[in-house]
Structure formats: C-alpha cells, structure tokens
Write an enzyme that holds these catalytic residues in place. Sequence first.
Site, PDB file in Angstrom:
ATOM      1  N   LEU A  74       0.849  -1.193   0.000  1.00 39.45           N
ATOM      2  CA  LEU A  74       0.000   0.000   0.000  1.00 39.45           C
ATOM      3  C   LEU A  74       0.884   1.241   0.000  1.00 39.45           C
ATOM      4  O   LEU A  74       1.871   1.303   0.743  1.00 39.45           O
ATOM      5  CB  LEU A  74      -0.903   0.034   1.237  1.00 39.45           C
ATOM      6  CG  LEU A  74      -1.943  -1.068   1.418  1.00 39.45           C
ATOM      7  CD1 LEU A  74      -2.704  -0.851   2.720  1.00 39.45           C
ATOM      8  CD2 LEU A  74      -2.904  -1.116   0.243  1.00 39.45           C
ATOM      9  N   ASP A 173      20.691  -8.732  16.704  1.00 43.32           N
ATOM     10  CA  ASP A 173      19.554  -7.848  17.017  1.00 43.32           C
ATOM     11  C   ASP A 173      18.879  -8.227  18.336  1.00 43.32           C
ATOM     12  O   ASP A 173      17.646  -8.252  18.451  1.00 43.32           O
ATOM     13  CB  ASP A 173      18.528  -7.863  15.877  1.00 43.32           C
ATOM     14  CG  ASP A 173      19.040  -7.183  14.621  1.00 43.32           C
ATOM     15  OD1 ASP A 173      19.979  -6.369  14.729  1.00 43.32           O
ATOM     16  OD2 ASP A 173      18.521  -7.450  13.529  1.00 43.32           O
TER      17      ASP A 173
END
Length: 406
Positions: A74, A173
Amino acid sequence: MRGALSGLRVVERCGTMGQYAGKLLGDMGADVVKVEPPGGSEARGVGPFVDDVPGPNRSLGFWYFNTNKRSVVLDLGEAGGREAWMALVGAADIVIEDGRPGELSNLGLGYEEAAARNPGLIWCAITPFGQDGPWARFEATDLVSLALGGAMMMNGYDAEDAEGAPPIRGHGDQGWLTGCHYAVQGILAALLWRDRTGEGQFVDCSVHEAISSTTEVALPYWFTKRVDVIRQTGRHAAAAPTERWLYRAADGRWTLIFGVGRDNASWKQIKEWFQGEGFGRQFDEPRFDEPLNRQVGRGSPEAAEIAMELERFIAAHGAEEVYRGGQERRQAWGVVRSPEENLADPHWSDRGFWVAVEGEGREGSPVRMPGAPYRFGATPWALRRPAPKLGEHTAEVLKEWLGREM
C-alpha cells in the site's frame, strides 16, 4: 490442527525492529498481513541473500522473520492506499507498527482514528524509546539500544584476556528481539482484557525499557550498593572478579562450566570422578563440605582451588567427555559449539526442531531454519507458509478481508 491464535487478524507495518513480534503471532496461528510500501520493507534489503544475490525476495533474514505472513503493498502517500489501510485496520484484531511516534497519526491513520471505527482494536507501537518523554523522537539502531539500555555495559572480557577492551554487543539484534518479546506479552495481556470487557487498547512498547529491565545484576548492585559491575569473559558481570567458567579441553575445544557441586549430593559425585583420575585429592577436607565455600564469586579459597583443579582436569580430557560426564552428575556444563556443530547435533532433529523454507532462488531446494521455540499439546506451532514475496497477497487479502477486487 489450529494454532493457539487462529482466527485473529493482525496487521503488521514493521521493518527490522518490530517484525519478530508479527512472526511470533503468526507462528501461533494468527493471520498476519504485512503492509509494505511499494519498494518493500527495509528488512528485505538486509543480507545475507540467497547465493549472495541481493533482491527484495532473497534476504534469508527476511525469510526467517516473516514466516506465516502475507504481504500487501500500500502506498500511504496516496488516497487509495490510505483508505485501504484504514479498512484493513478496521477489520483487524491487532495492529503492530514500529514507525516514529506520531508518524501514522499525522496522516490521520493512527490508533485514535482506527479505534473510533474499531473499539476492540489492540494497537501495539514498538519504538526505541516509547511514545513520549524527552527521548521519544531519538533514533536508535539495535546497537544503540543495547548501549543505552545498559546491556552492553555487562558484556565483554576480563582485563587479562583483552586489556582495555570496550563493552561488546551481543549480536543478532538482541535488543530489538527483546523489545518484540515484551510487545507480544503486552498484546496477549491486552487480548485477555478484551476477552473480558470487549475493550481494545494502545500498547506502547519501548525497546529501551525492555532492555533496561533485563540487565540482571547491574541495576540491583547500583540501587543497593552504588557499585558498578565489571565485565568478565563468558560469564556474568559481577561487582568483583569471579572464577572463570570457560576452560579449554585437551582437544582444543572450549567448555563452559556453570558451578561445581552446588549441592552435597552432586559434589560427592564430582569428587569421586575427579579423585578416581588423580585430581582434587584435597576435596575430602571438611572445609569443602560447606556448599557456600564451593560457590564461585564468594572469594573463598575453596572455590579458587576447585577452579584450579577443574582447569587441570578439563585440560586432560576431551570437551565432549567433560560435557557428558558433568551432565551425568547433574552439572550445568556444556561445550561451546560452532554453527555447523549445532546443525549436526541429533538432539535438534530428534525434537523435530528444524523446518525447511523455500523462496526465490531455492525453489525445490529449501534451506534449513529454526522452527518451533515451544510446543503446544493441542494447538501446535506450524510453518503454514514461507515468508511472502513483495506484494504477493495484495489482491488476495483485499478480497478476503474487505471483499474488494483489485
């Protein structure tokens, strides 16, 4: 069989920081729709890549962190994209996003606007420092998060191993993953509340606060004694140096030894093992009978002597022998393993841990990745689909969730 979260609809708008939260929900059965910009999530650009060839669908890290999700593209800069976003979050149970504070609200696409249409919506925002406060708009990488959160202060080396060495970052991470774990806990708690009341809510997850709550001994030492802990090689930071946990075996491999004979029953077994091979003759002396005298970090001469004998004993044996022998005597001992050693260990295969994941460049030749981190008796973890290709499910999801044709 259905997953524990089957039937829940999740909209995820996350890059590298928050994507693991969506994976955890998706792997437990939730229908997770990953909303991406036209160019794709930033996570698609993080290597390594299949055959070292970069591409939006070839990141192996993306493959792992985005299993059991569908991709919808989108453009929130266009009216059609904004309208589709609001329709999706209006049909969702949960939204997870890791944008800057106020980023979506400034476009009229944030929690307040969504909750007005969907009052049962649970919206979780994962940010480096939370939605408010003096640091709210500060930027951070995983490395910065670990540094400011306090975790790095505790990780590093003994001075004799690397004099003047700086704090060391735990790789992979870890900071962001810690934040995602806390985010999922918050989401599940909010779901319990919604089940009782019908009310949704906003969950503000600060990676900084998640990391700071996991620094173990550092904060208690400072709060109670105003003492900073020191970094130590391969073991807990402490207020004063403690005996080592890492010892090199006769075959050159390293073993990690967490405690020796912490209770009298296991201490008896350790003594017999050592003494049967000519080590630790002094261990029969009464001063070794008191468990506290044997514990590392207490500064006792007995603990120091045990460490010296342990080093001699391990140096005379292979690492696997030490590991297996210690475990047989109920000791938390292990071997420092390389990735290839872990991949070859039959324990993982016997547990059915590994999963095979296909993607661009590996069609029909899947790669092996970690699977279920836990087991459910009635609602099992399952790899239902590999990580999506960019925009692969846009038409499918808009039709299924919203009844729209592209």
